[in-house]
Enzyme design. Sequence first.
Site, short mmCIF file in Angstrom:
data_model
loop_
_atom_site.label_atom_id
_atom_site.label_comp_id
_atom_site.label_asym_id
_atom_site.label_seq_id
_atom_site.Cartn_x
_atom_site.Cartn_y
_atom_site.Cartn_z
N LYS A 191 20.86 -4.33 48.91
CA LYS A 191 19.74 -3.39 48.79
C LYS A 191 18.74 -3.61 49.93
CE LYS A 191 15.72 -3.29 46.59
NZ LYS A 191 14.97 -2.52 47.60
N GLY A 244 12.01 -12.08 51.15
CA GLY A 244 10.83 -11.24 50.91
C GLY A 244 9.65 -12.11 50.56
N THR A 246 6.81 -14.31 48.49
CA THR A 246 6.85 -15.39 47.50
C THR A 246 6.64 -14.82 46.10
OG1 THR A 246 6.15 -16.99 49.14
CG2 THR A 246 5.73 -17.58 46.84
N GLU A 247 5.77 -13.82 46.00
CA GLU A 247 5.47 -13.20 44.71
C GLU A 247 6.74 -12.59 44.09
OE1 GLU A 247 2.90 -9.94 45.43
OE2 GLU A 247 2.92 -9.30 43.33
N GLU A 267 14.39 -16.81 50.68
CA GLU A 267 13.70 -16.99 51.97
C GLU A 267 12.38 -16.24 51.84
OE1 GLU A 267 14.64 -18.75 54.40
OE2 GLU A 267 16.81 -18.95 54.22
N CYS A 301 7.94 -13.71 59.18
CA CYS A 301 7.60 -14.82 58.30
C CYS A 301 7.33 -16.13 59.05
CB CYS A 301 8.71 -15.03 57.29
SG CYS A 301 10.32 -15.16 58.08
N GLU A 400 -0.66 -15.82 53.58
CA GLU A 400 0.15 -15.10 54.56
C GLU A 400 -0.40 -13.69 54.70
OE1 GLU A 400 4.12 -13.69 53.48
OE2 GLU A 400 4.84 -14.55 55.36
P1 NAD Z 1 8.87 -7.84 49.15
O1 NAD Z 1 9.00 -9.11 48.44
O2 NAD Z 1 7.82 -6.90 48.75
O3 NAD Z 1 10.23 -7.01 49.10
C1 NAD Z 1 11.45 -7.57 49.54
C2 NAD Z 1 12.59 -6.85 48.85
O4 NAD Z 1 12.53 -7.11 47.46
C3 NAD Z 1 12.59 -5.34 48.99
O5 NAD Z 1 13.93 -4.90 49.14
C4 NAD Z 1 12.01 -4.88 47.67
O6 NAD Z 1 12.40 -3.58 47.29
C5 NAD Z 1 12.61 -5.90 46.73
N1 NAD Z 1 11.88 -6.08 45.47
C6 NAD Z 1 10.57 -5.88 45.21
N2 NAD Z 1 10.29 -6.17 43.93
C7 NAD Z 1 11.45 -6.57 43.36
C8 NAD Z 1 11.81 -7.02 42.06
N3 NAD Z 1 10.90 -7.12 41.09
N4 NAD Z 1 13.10 -7.36 41.83
C9 NAD Z 1 14.01 -7.29 42.81
N5 NAD Z 1 13.74 -6.86 44.06
C10 NAD Z 1 12.47 -6.52 44.34
O7 NAD Z 1 8.74 -8.28 50.67
P2 NAD Z 1 8.48 -7.37 51.93
O8 NAD Z 1 7.08 -6.88 51.84
O9 NAD Z 1 9.60 -6.39 52.08
O10 NAD Z 1 8.63 -8.41 53.11
C11 NAD Z 1 7.60 -9.21 53.52
C12 NAD Z 1 7.75 -10.61 52.98
O11 NAD Z 1 9.04 -11.11 53.32
C13 NAD Z 1 6.78 -11.57 53.60
O12 NAD Z 1 6.23 -12.39 52.60
C14 NAD Z 1 7.63 -12.40 54.54
O13 NAD Z 1 7.14 -13.68 54.81
C15 NAD Z 1 8.92 -12.43 53.83
N6 NAD Z 1 10.02 -12.72 54.76
C16 NAD Z 1 10.59 -13.96 54.74
C17 NAD Z 1 11.61 -14.26 55.63
C18 NAD Z 1 12.26 -15.62 55.63
O14 NAD Z 1 13.33 -15.75 56.18
N7 NAD Z 1 11.66 -16.63 55.04
C19 NAD Z 1 12.06 -13.31 56.52
C20 NAD Z 1 11.47 -12.06 56.51
C21 NAD Z 1 10.45 -11.77 55.61
#
Ligand code: NAD
Length: 496
Positions: A191, A244, A246-247, A267, A301, A400
């Site tokens: 997804k 994505g 941390t939340e 991650e 990130c 962040e």
């Molecule tokens: P996000 O957590 O909002 O969303 C990430 C993904 O999760 C999306 O596909 C979203 O649709 C899905 N999602 C949202 N709620 C969900 C739920 N309840 N259940 C299942 N899936 C759900 O993150 P974002 O805003 O897309 O990305 C930014 C974040 O990603 C930042 O915190 C960044 O640090 C982190 N990030 C981390 C890395 C790493 O390798 N550590 C790399 C890239 C981004």
Amino acid sequence: MNTSNNTINLHKKTVDFLKTSPSMLINNEEVQSGSKKVFATKNPANGSVLAEIPLAEDIDVNMAVKAARKAFTDTWKHVKPSEKSDLIWNLAELIERDLEVLVELETLDNGKPLNKAKYDVLGAVAHLKYYAGWCTKIEGTSIPTDTNKLVYTKREPLGVVGLIVPWNFPLMIAIWKLAPALACGNCCVLKPAEQTPLTALYLGKLIVEAGFPAGVVNIVTGPGLPTGEAISNHMDIDKISFTGSTEVGRKIMLSAANSNLKKVSLELGGKSPNVIFNDADLDLVLGGLQWSSFYNSGQECTLGSRIYVQESIYEEVLKVLKGKTIKMTIGEGIENPDLGPMVSEEQLKTVSNYIEKGKKEGGNIICGGNRLEGKLADGYFLEPTIFETDTEDATIVKEEIFGPVVVISKFKTFDEVVEKANDTKYGLAAAVWTKDISKAHRFANEVDAGSIWVNGYDLFDAAVPFGGFKQSGNGKEMGKSAIDLYTKEKAVWVVL
Ligand code: NAD
């Protein structure tokens, strides 16, 4: 739909793809959602709608999982390792063939400059080629015991894996997951993020063309709720690999705990310290400090969002960083500026709120801080922003921000800066700049982060494990470590 722009002629395949209602991939068929619901994906450079995308609900996710389970049991398990390797390699070559199209789609959907999107797509190719090589090298061990028994271990695929991806490096992070998952013999439900689904959906076409059997890779689109949750709550998914915030990572762990205790690797976010000692090679440091602060418009990130500079060189570093930052070009990704827009209006608002909070909490803005007006006013553009602060518990130092905002402050001693570097809930990455090799190694020992860069920043390779400590996640992607993430170890005892 508005795909026209004044600066470049898009590739015919890009235009055709956007015109023909991009579809999800389930069981090698291009499908819309069962309910026919859609959502819009927008060009963040001007707010225009690029395409209507299927919105997958439980019923669609169930179909994808069913297809993946059947493929796992009936097909993929029986495909020889060398044939799996060929298929993964084929996919890499098809991505190379359609490089221009994928780069354009990534730029339109995410906003990043074309040359940066190209770097991501080539990174995806390198990753696939690296893991194509692993298909034939997944070995177990034999273990001597005190008894007269033969004991050996095997590494077996997990089964069906759910791969949930963010919007900042849409194709590249999808491939970071897909490549090892497939090499280890799993079937996948991928997804992409709802803000940036286009390259994953185009990838679906290439997966079929590469010759993967039906159901091995399924791609569903939609937001966290309902689509993401339908995956993380699913009773027949064996593992979630999530990148994505941390939340949301926390929610995914809860979903796993409340459903079938599926494995979870995460991650997550970061707030990485970038530490510059006064014995550093300053030309080296200053050559790229604006990039390690603002690359991808700060939506990365690992970026060095907390810069600590030893006091005797602080003013010089700040002066040069400011000079280079205000010269960074900002514009639509298709014009290849240094920085593109924020991915969405929501992200722009979040980052702007952090800037306001930073000011209220006493941060001193050295440059930036404003949304761009004029011809870029319809897009989500923000100036790269440097905050100077010595308040370590200010929100902009602790949280962040995920936008083009960096905080800079000075330090006196090694111990002081190590304490500051570690004073965070995150542990994704850290960098140290010094010519003193023993100081660099002490820093690497004492700072609690998954990647430490010495005299460099953001160094990545498909062969090197990557992943955070503390609330930056668990599990390592890339390299041999990803093989552990996507397999389970079985011990076999044979009484002789
Ligand atoms: P996000 O957590 O909002 O969303 C990430 C993904 O999760 C999306 O596909 C979203 O649709 C899905 N999602 C949202 N709620 C969900 C739920 N309840 N259940 C299942 N899936 C759900 O993150 P974002 O805003 O897309 O990305 C930014 C974040 O990603 C930042 O915190 C960044 O640090 C982190 N990030 C981390 C890395 C790493 O390798 N550590 C790399 C890239 C981004």
